[in-house]
Scaffold this motif. Structure first.
Motif, PDB file in Angstrom:
ATOM      1  N   CYS A   1       2.660  57.931 -50.907  1.00  0.00           N
ATOM      2  CA  CYS A   1       3.859  58.774 -50.948  1.00  0.00           C
ATOM      3  C   CYS A   1       3.481  60.129 -50.371  1.00  0.00           C
ATOM      4  O   CYS A   1       2.469  60.718 -50.772  1.00  0.00           O
ATOM      5  N   THR A   2       4.260  60.616 -49.412  1.00  0.00           N
ATOM      6  CA  THR A   2       3.934  61.882 -48.779  1.00  0.00           C
ATOM      7  C   THR A   2       5.181  62.569 -48.253  1.00  0.00           C
ATOM      8  O   THR A   2       6.090  61.902 -47.746  1.00  0.00           O
ATOM      9  N   PRO A   3       5.264  63.902 -48.340  1.00  0.00           N
ATOM     10  CA  PRO A   3       6.311  64.622 -47.629  1.00  0.00           C
ATOM     11  C   PRO A   3       6.101  64.460 -46.122  1.00  0.00           C
ATOM     12  O   PRO A   3       5.006  64.128 -45.661  1.00  0.00           O
ATOM     13  N   GLU A   4       7.152  64.724 -45.354  1.00  0.00           N
ATOM     14  CA  GLU A   4       7.017  64.637 -43.896  1.00  0.00           C
ATOM     15  C   GLU A   4       6.057  65.697 -43.357  1.00  0.00           C
ATOM     16  O   GLU A   4       5.341  65.454 -42.380  1.00  0.00           O
ATOM     17  N   HIS A   5       6.066  66.872 -43.981  1.00  0.00           N
ATOM     18  CA  HIS A   5       5.341  68.008 -43.442  1.00  0.00           C
ATOM     19  C   HIS A   5       4.157  68.362 -44.335  1.00  0.00           C
ATOM     20  O   HIS A   5       4.318  68.837 -45.451  1.00  0.00           O
ATOM     21  N   GLY A   6       2.960  68.102 -43.828  1.00  0.00           N
ATOM     22  CA  GLY A   6       1.735  68.388 -44.548  1.00  0.00           C
ATOM     23  C   GLY A   6       0.600  67.639 -43.907  1.00  0.00           C
ATOM     24  O   GLY A   6       0.811  66.630 -43.218  1.00  0.00           O
ATOM     25  N   GLY A   7      -0.617  68.131 -44.107  1.00  0.00           N
ATOM     26  CA  GLY A   7      -1.730  67.531 -43.394  1.00  0.00           C
ATOM     27  C   GLY A   7      -1.497  67.680 -41.893  1.00  0.00           C
ATOM     28  O   GLY A   7      -0.687  68.498 -41.441  1.00  0.00           O
TER      29      GLY A   7
ATOM     30  N   GLY B   1      -9.178  76.314 -38.961  1.00  0.00           N
ATOM     31  CA  GLY B   1      -9.506  74.917 -39.247  1.00  0.00           C
ATOM     32  C   GLY B   1     -10.848  74.759 -39.929  1.00  0.00           C
ATOM     33  O   GLY B   1     -11.074  73.793 -40.660  1.00  0.00           O
ATOM     34  N   ALA B   2     -11.752  75.721 -39.720  1.00  0.00           N
ATOM     35  CA  ALA B   2     -13.075  75.656 -40.332  1.00  0.00           C
ATOM     36  C   ALA B   2     -13.020  75.818 -41.846  1.00  0.00           C
ATOM     37  O   ALA B   2     -13.982  75.470 -42.544  1.00  0.00           O
ATOM     38  N   THR B   3     -11.911  76.338 -42.393  1.00  0.00           N
ATOM     39  CA  THR B   3     -11.801  76.557 -43.833  1.00  0.00           C
ATOM     40  C   THR B   3     -11.134  75.388 -44.568  1.00  0.00           C
ATOM     41  O   THR B   3     -11.031  75.412 -45.788  1.00  0.00           O
ATOM     42  N   TRP B   4     -10.656  74.395 -43.849  1.00  0.00           N
ATOM     43  CA  TRP B   4     -10.019  73.221 -44.461  1.00  0.00           C
ATOM     44  C   TRP B   4     -11.024  72.468 -45.315  1.00  0.00           C
ATOM     45  O   TRP B   4     -12.159  72.279 -44.907  1.00  0.00           O
ATOM     46  N   PRO B   5     -10.703  71.985 -46.531  1.00  0.00           N
ATOM     47  CA  PRO B   5      -9.408  72.028 -47.219  1.00  0.00           C
ATOM     48  C   PRO B   5      -9.340  73.072 -48.345  1.00  0.00           C
ATOM     49  O   PRO B   5      -8.695  72.841 -49.362  1.00  0.00           O
TER      50      PRO B   5
ATOM     51  N   THR C   1       4.503  68.466 -53.376  1.00  0.00           N
ATOM     52  CA  THR C   1       3.549  67.801 -54.271  1.00  0.00           C
ATOM     53  C   THR C   1       2.276  67.426 -53.535  1.00  0.00           C
ATOM     54  O   THR C   1       1.169  67.568 -54.048  1.00  0.00           O
ATOM     55  N   GLY C   2       2.420  66.921 -52.316  1.00  0.00           N
ATOM     56  CA  GLY C   2       1.258  66.515 -51.539  1.00  0.00           C
ATOM     57  C   GLY C   2       1.151  65.019 -51.389  1.00  0.00           C
ATOM     58  O   GLY C   2       2.063  64.265 -51.735  1.00  0.00           O
ATOM     59  N   PHE C   3       0.020  64.585 -50.866  1.00  0.00           N
ATOM     60  CA  PHE C   3      -0.213  63.173 -50.580  1.00  0.00           C
ATOM     61  C   PHE C   3      -0.669  62.450 -51.846  1.00  0.00           C
ATOM     62  O   PHE C   3      -1.576  62.911 -52.538  1.00  0.00           O
ATOM     63  N   VAL C   4      -0.036  61.323 -52.125  1.00  0.00           N
ATOM     64  CA  VAL C   4      -0.398  60.529 -53.302  1.00  0.00           C
ATOM     65  C   VAL C   4      -0.618  59.083 -52.869  1.00  0.00           C
ATOM     66  O   VAL C   4       0.259  58.470 -52.253  1.00  0.00           O
ATOM     67  N   MET C   5      -1.789  58.567 -53.162  1.00  0.00           N
ATOM     68  CA  MET C   5      -2.062  57.154 -52.919  1.00  0.00           C
ATOM     69  C   MET C   5      -2.243  56.453 -54.265  1.00  0.00           C
ATOM     70  O   MET C   5      -3.110  56.831 -55.049  1.00  0.00           O
ATOM     71  N   THR C   6      -1.403  55.479 -54.525  1.00  0.00           N
ATOM     72  CA  THR C   6      -1.472  54.714 -55.764  1.00  0.00           C
ATOM     73  C   THR C   6      -2.250  53.430 -55.507  1.00  0.00           C
ATOM     74  O   THR C   6      -1.827  52.598 -54.705  1.00  0.00           O
ATOM     75  N   PRO C   7      -3.401  53.271 -56.159  1.00  0.00           N
ATOM     76  CA  PRO C   7      -4.203  52.071 -55.922  1.00  0.00           C
ATOM     77  C   PRO C   7      -3.445  50.807 -56.296  1.00  0.00           C
ATOM     78  O   PRO C   7      -2.692  50.774 -57.282  1.00  0.00           O
TER      79      PRO C   7
ATOM     80  N   LEU D   1      -8.600  64.801 -33.656  1.00  0.00           N
ATOM     81  CA  LEU D   1      -8.050  66.099 -34.044  1.00  0.00           C
ATOM     82  C   LEU D   1      -7.232  66.008 -35.329  1.00  0.00           C
ATOM     83  O   LEU D   1      -6.388  66.870 -35.603  1.00  0.00           O
ATOM     84  N   THR D   2      -7.517  64.995 -36.144  1.00  0.00           N
ATOM     85  CA  THR D   2      -6.707  64.691 -37.325  1.00  0.00           C
ATOM     86  C   THR D   2      -7.515  64.852 -38.603  1.00  0.00           C
ATOM     87  O   THR D   2      -8.614  64.317 -38.717  1.00  0.00           O
ATOM     88  N   HIS D   3      -6.973  65.578 -39.570  1.00  0.00           N
ATOM     89  CA  HIS D   3      -7.555  65.604 -40.907  1.00  0.00           C
ATOM     90  C   HIS D   3      -7.164  64.324 -41.641  1.00  0.00           C
ATOM     91  O   HIS D   3      -6.015  63.862 -41.537  1.00  0.00           O
ATOM     92  N   SER D   4      -8.089  63.747 -42.394  1.00  0.00           N
ATOM     93  CA  SER D   4      -7.767  62.577 -43.209  1.00  0.00           C
ATOM     94  C   SER D   4      -6.770  62.956 -44.289  1.00  0.00           C
ATOM     95  O   SER D   4      -6.769  64.091 -44.800  1.00  0.00           O
ATOM     96  N   PHE D   5      -5.923  62.007 -44.651  1.00  0.00           N
ATOM     97  CA  PHE D   5      -4.954  62.220 -45.736  1.00  0.00           C
ATOM     98  C   PHE D   5      -5.561  61.735 -47.048  1.00  0.00           C
ATOM     99  O   PHE D   5      -5.947  60.572 -47.179  1.00  0.00           O
ATOM    100  N   ASP D   6      -5.632  62.643 -48.023  1.00  0.00           N
ATOM    101  CA  ASP D   6      -6.159  62.305 -49.334  1.00  0.00           C
ATOM    102  C   ASP D   6      -5.656  63.331 -50.342  1.00  0.00           C
ATOM    103  O   ASP D   6      -4.782  64.151 -50.025  1.00  0.00           O
ATOM    104  N   ALA D   7      -6.222  63.319 -51.525  1.00  0.00           N
ATOM    105  CA  ALA D   7      -5.752  64.220 -52.584  1.00  0.00           C
ATOM    106  C   ALA D   7      -6.015  65.687 -52.263  1.00  0.00           C
ATOM    107  O   ALA D   7      -5.385  66.575 -52.856  1.00  0.00           O
ATOM    108  N   GLN D   8      -6.932  65.979 -51.315  1.00  0.00           N
ATOM    109  CA  GLN D   8      -7.251  67.352 -50.950  1.00  0.00           C
ATOM    110  C   GLN D   8      -6.416  67.874 -49.784  1.00  0.00           C
ATOM    111  O   GLN D   8      -6.501  69.050 -49.428  1.00  0.00           O
TER     112      GLN D   8
END
Length: 268
Positions: free
Chosen positions: A76-82, A155-159, A52-58, A37-44
């Protein structure tokens, strides 16, 4: 010799606290009974318009000079999102932080209430007590200690931010244009006080509907110690009842919420 028995997950969970001499082997559920029941965390990943949203620095990704492969990134991510949990602390000063939410509120039997027809007719719909009473007429009373999931169909409209949030604007301007369904404060209080549920979740960005400015539903739930799960995925794959939810957030000391990995295990 002690006999080892295979037991269903729900029964094993109910046995927590039994005599320490008892040996219970947990039979893993079949893959087709587990629903992520989890959306993946990524730039979208969708966050509140002011975040700002989710940021993954390679970081490292490749074969080292010693011959083995190694990969590591920074996030780097805020507590609330995704897909995340709102701890009671989020809107109640005396509420539990995310690391202090009792696990008994995060793991347990669950029900799904489908309000997608109402939300399709009114994207600012607030789920009412009458929706739960109507669900109970066909499914029985929501059991005490249940985790209640609300399927609005969004949920069908994500992201797609515009379709999911009602706007793709950012900042304060974006917040003023939010339009999506949520749970009414009166229904939140009823679920907590009358049905004595343990948690509630839904497939939108907030447990309050989009136009809310006072977040009365957050307050109603959190003053009663009931955490909320937001941006829950794949609710269309669940039955009305007969499943267990396991919702384990990142254990952030003192946090008001955090990223959540939530799954449902459908009963055999």
């Amino acid at each position: 010799m002690t006999t080892v028995r295979w037991l269903p997950l729900a029964l094993v969970l109910s046995l927590v606290g039994c005599a320490p001499t008892a040996r219970v082997a947990v039979k893993p559920p079949a893959a087709d009974r587990i629903v992520d029941l989890t959306h993946s965390f990524d730039a979208q990943t969708i966050y509140w318009p002011t975040e700002t949203g989710f940021v993954m620095t390679p970081g490292d990704h490749g074969v080292t000079d010693k011959g083995y492969f190694y990969a590591s990134n920074a996030i780097c991510t805020p507590e609330h999102g995704g897909t995340h949990v709102d701890a009671p602390l989020h809107f109640w000063a005396e509420g539990a932080a995310v690391d202090a939410i009792p696990l008994t509120r995060l793991i347990g039997p669950a029900v799904l209430v489908d309000v997608s027809a109402q939300a399709k007719a009114n994207r600012d719909y607030e789920v009412a007590v009458e929706d739960f009473v109507g669900w109970e007429r066909g499914n029985g009373v929501i059991p005490e200690g249940a985790i209640v999931l609300l399927r609005t169909g969004f949920g069908a409209t994500w992201p797609d931010r515009r379709r999911y949030l009602g706007t793709d604007e950012r900042g304060a301007k974006g917040v003023a244009q939010l339009h999506f369904p949520g749970l009414s404060a009166a229904a939140a209080a009823w679920l907590a006080d009358v049905r004595k549920i343990h948690a509630v979740g839904l497939d939108t960005a907030s447990i309050d509907h989009g136009p809310s400015t006072l977040f009365a539903t957050h307050v109603a739930l959190f003053r009663r110690g009931v955490p909320a799960f937001e941006n829950v995925a794949n609710l269309d794959r669940l039955p009305n009842k007969g499943f267990t939810v396991v919702a384990l957030p990142m254990k952030i000391a003192g946090g008001s919420g955090g990223p959540l990995r939530i799954v449902a295990i459908i009963d055999e």
